[in-house]
Design a protein around this motif. Structure first.
Motif, short mmCIF file in Angstrom:
data_model
loop_
_atom_site.label_atom_id
_atom_site.label_comp_id
_atom_site.label_asym_id
_atom_site.label_seq_id
_atom_site.Cartn_x
_atom_site.Cartn_y
_atom_site.Cartn_z
N ALA A 90 -8.82 -5.38 7.04
CA ALA A 90 -7.52 -4.80 6.69
C ALA A 90 -6.68 -5.72 5.83
O ALA A 90 -5.74 -5.25 5.16
CB ALA A 90 -6.76 -4.43 7.97
N PRO A 128 -5.61 1.66 2.57
CA PRO A 128 -5.50 2.09 3.97
C PRO A 128 -6.01 3.52 4.13
O PRO A 128 -6.11 4.29 3.17
CB PRO A 128 -3.99 1.99 4.25
N ARG A 168 3.83 2.25 3.76
CA ARG A 168 2.66 1.67 3.10
C ARG A 168 2.41 2.32 1.73
O ARG A 168 1.69 1.75 0.90
CB ARG A 168 1.42 1.83 3.97
N TYR A 214 -6.36 -4.72 2.01
CA TYR A 214 -5.74 -3.49 1.55
C TYR A 214 -4.94 -3.73 0.26
O TYR A 214 -4.26 -4.76 0.11
CB TYR A 214 -4.81 -2.91 2.61
N ASN A 215 -5.06 -2.77 -0.66
CA ASN A 215 -4.33 -2.76 -1.94
C ASN A 215 -4.80 -3.87 -2.88
O ASN A 215 -4.08 -4.24 -3.80
CB ASN A 215 -2.81 -2.87 -1.72
#
Length: 252
Positions: free
Chosen positions: A202, A221, A232, A205-206
């Motif tokens: 995690a 996500p 988010r 993410y992005n």
């Protein structure tokens, strides 16, 4: 008949000579009667000489040393500690997830199925995905590529279905689809997609990642997480703006 001595009338042939002391007359011992009121005088009994009985000599006893219970337990404990202990590998249960591969323009999307079933046109998660594609300038009606990848594959059997086997299977599946038709960017939407295709967690993410055999991938996500935590979406939008030029240039 109370016969004390016996003498033969004639001499017996081959008989031993008689002992003269046996032929002497012994006057009986007269005991005066006790006076009235006097204590009776005890008559001494003739002491009979009794030869002491000698007990047979005892056989020497040989003591055999025997280990005590405490020493036996201590010895067994030392042997147990000295023996090498074989550490058993912990049994890791197989991961459970469902992924769907979609194609939108020159991008492939590996999306986690929140319910495990294929998307329906009115599912909230699918509607959110359409909005994300429109914002990215991609077709908002993605095409389904193959059947969903559901793990574990088998409910029974001895086949290895641990995390490493799941990663190899997912990467092999996506790599085969890329050989059929390449893409400029692979979206990994949801933690199972990021973990088993992008080999990340995690924290990625992005971010854009480079995965051997898959090329450039974008970690996102999951759709349900974006619906539960709308804040988010801003981070997703900022990351999308940095990567948008890549697939827009390929569409021109």
């Amino acid at each position: 008949m109370q016969v004390v001595n016996w003498l033969p009338r004639t001499e017996l042939p081959f008989a031993a000579p008689s002992r003269p002391e046996l032929l002497e007359w012994v006057e009986p011992l007269l005991v005066e009667p006790p006076e009235p009121g006097a204590a009776p005088v005890p008559v001494a009994k003739a002491a009979v000489a009794v030869e002491p009985i000698t007990a047979p000599a005892a056989r020497p006893r040989i003591e055999v040393p025997r280990p005590s219970l405490a020493s036996t337990r201590t010895h067994a404990k030392v042997e147990e500690e000295a023996a090498p202990t074989v550490a058993k590998a912990p049994v890791v249960p197989p991961p459970r997830f469902a992924l769907q591969l979609l194609r939108a323009g020159r991008c492939l999307l590996l999306v986690e199925l929140p319910t495990g079933d294929t998307f329906q046109t009115r599912d909230p998660a699918y509607l959110l995905l359409k909005d994300m594609l429109r914002a990215a300038g991609l077709p908002d009606s993605p095409q389904i590529v193959g059947e969903p990848v559901r793990w574990p594959l088998l409910t029974r059997g001895t086949m290895d279905q641990g995390p490493e086997a799941a990663r190899d299977f997912v990467q092999g599946f996506v790599s085969a689809r890329l050989e059929d038709e390449p893409c400029v960017c692979l979206w990994l939407i949801g933690l199972p997609a990021v973990r088993f295709a992008g080999e990340a967690d995690a924290q990625a993410y992005n971010r854009e990642l480079q995965v051997e055999g898959l090329g450039s991938v974008w970690a996102l996500p999951g759709l349900e997480l974006l619906m539960e935590e709308p804040q988010r979406k801003a981070d997703v939008w900022q990351a999308m703006r940095r990567l948008m030029a890549r697939w827009k240039e390929s569409n021109e």
